[in-house]
Design a protein around this motif. Structure first.
Motif, short mmCIF file in Angstrom:
data_model
loop_
_atom_site.label_atom_id
_atom_site.label_comp_id
_atom_site.label_asym_id
_atom_site.label_seq_id
_atom_site.Cartn_x
_atom_site.Cartn_y
_atom_site.Cartn_z
N PHE A 218 21.32 -11.21 15.23
CA PHE A 218 21.08 -10.48 13.90
C PHE A 218 22.19 -9.78 13.52
N GLY A 219 22.65 -10.04 14.72
CA GLY A 219 24.54 -9.34 13.95
C GLY A 219 25.27 -9.61 13.55
N GLU A 220 24.98 -11.66 13.62
CA GLU A 220 25.87 -12.77 12.88
C GLU A 220 26.18 -11.86 11.47
N PRO A 221 26.15 -11.33 10.99
CA PRO A 221 26.60 -11.44 9.45
C PRO A 221 27.12 -10.16 9.35
N ASP A 222 26.98 -9.14 10.10
CA ASP A 222 27.33 -7.89 10.55
C ASP A 222 29.61 -7.56 9.59
N ASP B 112 32.49 -5.73 5.63
CA ASP B 112 34.01 -6.03 4.78
C ASP B 112 33.11 -5.50 3.02
N LEU B 113 32.03 -6.06 3.06
CA LEU B 113 31.89 -5.79 2.01
C LEU B 113 31.85 -4.24 1.14
N ALA C 213 24.91 -13.86 -4.98
CA ALA C 213 25.70 -13.53 -4.71
C ALA C 213 26.17 -13.69 -3.37
N LEU C 214 25.45 -13.45 -2.78
CA LEU C 214 25.62 -11.98 -1.75
C LEU C 214 25.23 -13.46 -0.37
N GLY C 215 24.40 -14.12 -0.38
CA GLY C 215 24.57 -15.45 0.21
C GLY C 215 25.31 -16.53 -0.44
N ASP C 216 25.71 -17.48 -0.64
CA ASP C 216 27.00 -17.63 -1.83
C ASP C 216 28.08 -17.67 -1.65
N GLY C 217 28.02 -15.90 -0.60
CA GLY C 217 29.73 -15.18 -1.03
C GLY C 217 29.90 -15.42 0.50
N ALA D 60 32.69 -17.69 3.16
CA ALA D 60 33.37 -16.97 3.97
C ALA D 60 32.78 -18.56 5.42
N GLY D 61 32.13 -19.43 5.77
CA GLY D 61 32.08 -20.21 6.59
C GLY D 61 31.10 -20.56 7.40
#
Length: 438
Positions: free
Chosen positions: A65-69, A74-75, A327-331, A335-336
């Protein structure tokens, strides 16, 4: 420098030095009382500061769950870099993030540290009752406004002690998330896509999630014509599921449903494969939400059905950042890493936070901010959140939609999630039909 040559007498110097010492000595007291004014100093500025605490599981059993924190934070920080203008005053905004380590005791500890040590003005928290409920309880006790998500709302509301007849159990804590009703909608629209005998073997643990699901979802599915085969609540961390697997095989349960912490499902599903239990539908929740969890299972992870509380094809955007779901998913992928559905609700928390501060004349008034949250209407990546219109005063329901993990058509990734039903939000497009697990 010679004191006499400077035109300053020794008495003048001592007087000045004494004042400096006096001010230095009293600085902690002045700070504790709000300093010489009501502003907090930050760097070279003297703007008043609003502090937001953010608690999520970055490590431990719920670390997925915390993987994209980091990406979401940053956003949010970039969007808030210029601060917030409220009532003619410009406020700096600080975000203080903490790892709950997927542990209830740790969750309570970091929440209390943020409340008492860092004096946060607003708390945000997400992902599983083990993190969210202790943080919410700490905020309720301390009178700090808190917004949370990604816990079925019944597990959050009733799991913290509220009674069914209470419609306004909490004064400072609010929550947006799907509930048992949304799971029922999902399952009864998704499961009929594969012919089965409608017998459902369930693994519902002895925790806030499992108990809420057992009490509410079980009866709803029974009314919809499904037979529930329940071997009883199990303890998280169980290593041997042979008895449960034997029961599901004996009862010929063609549908399997579970709400475990991720390591428990991995253990169970590997043992089920070894012992020859392969239902026509494997429906998971709380686990199987993220690509990394499915990839870790290898071939037995393909065709597992799961739920999505956000995806890049959802037609909504963040009011704080202006970033839409695509854009949220693509960004995030640029990022990797492959997109992760936690991106949506985590960013939505900051949409709510900014709106809450801007809805009051004094954002340092915790009771005022808490009251304002109860009537907010905000655009977020998970859709419009309208507080005050939920099942009670503290909760806004959000959708969870059915999907399935299949072999990826994108060479960069091993698996991909496809939407197979949208009963809780018809605005989200369906892309496929549910395939049998076997």
């Amino acid at each position: 420098m010679n004191v006499s040559q400077s035109g300053i007498t020794r008495r003048d110097l001592l007087r000045a030095t004494g004042i400096g010492i006096s001010l230095t000595a009293t600085a902690p007291l002045l700070t504790a009382c709000g300093g010489l004014g009501s502003e907090e100093s930050s760097g070279n500025t003297s703007k008043p500061v609003l502090k937001i605490g953010f608690v999520s599981p970055r490590t431990g059993a719920a670390a997925g769950f915390g993987e994209p924190d980091a990406y979401v934070l940053d956003l949010a920080k970039k969007a808030l870099a210029g601060g917030l203008s409220i009532g003619g005053t410009q406020y700096e905004v600080q975000i203080l993030d903490r790892d709950s380590q997927s542990n209830p005791q740790r969750s309570a500890q970091v929440a209390n540290d943020l409340i008492n040590g860092d004096a946060v003005d607003l708390m945000l928290t997400t992902s599983t009752p083990e993190t969210v409920n202790p943080v919410s309880d700490a905020c309720e006790a301390a009178g700090v406004p808190c917004v949370s998500t990604v816990v079925p709302w019944q597990a959050w509301y009733f799991g913290r002690g509220a009674k069914p007849e209470e419609k306004n159990a909490y004064k400072f804590t609010y929550h947006f998330c799907f509930g048992v009703e949304q799971f029922h909608n999902m399952y009864t629209h998704e499961w009929p896509q594969v012919p089965t005998n409608k017998k459902v073997g369930v693994m519902w643990p002895n925790d806030s999630d499992g108990n809420a699901i057992r009490a509410a979802l079980g009866p709803l599915l029974t009314k919809s014509g499904y037979t529930i085969v329940d071997p009883g609540a199990y303890t998280s961390g169980t290593n041997d599921y042979s008895a449960q697997i034997a029961l599901f095989k004996r009862e010929n349960c063609e549908i399997f449903n579970t709400f475990p912490i991720p390591p428990d499902f991995a253990t169970f599903w590997r043992q089920a494969a070894q012992q020859g239990y392969q239902p026509k539908i494997c429906q998971v929740a709380k686990t199987g939400l993220f690509p990394s969890q499915i990839e870790a299972l290898g071939p037995i992870g393909l065709n597992i059905a799961g739920g999505a509380y956000w995806a890049p094809w959802w037609p909504y955007k963040s009011s704080l950042t202006g970033v839409d779901s695509k854009a949220l998913g693509d960004g995030y992928q640029a990022a990797g890493k492959q997109w992760n559905q936690q991106l949506g609700p985590s960013l939505a928390l900051f949409d709510v936070a900014a709106a809450a501060f801007q809805a009051v004349a004094d954002p340092k008034d915790k009771a005022g901010v808490a009251k304002a949250i109860g009537s907010l209407s905000i655009d977020t990546p998970v859709g419009k959140l309208e507080f005050g219109k939920g099942p009670n005063a503290n909760v806004v329901t959000a959708p969870i939609l059915g999907g399935q993990w299949i072999k990826s058509t994108d060479s960069r990734y091993q698996v991909e999630f496809v939407q197979v039903e949208n009963s809780s939000d018809p605005n989200v497009p369906v892309a496929a039909k549910l395939l049998p697990y076997r």
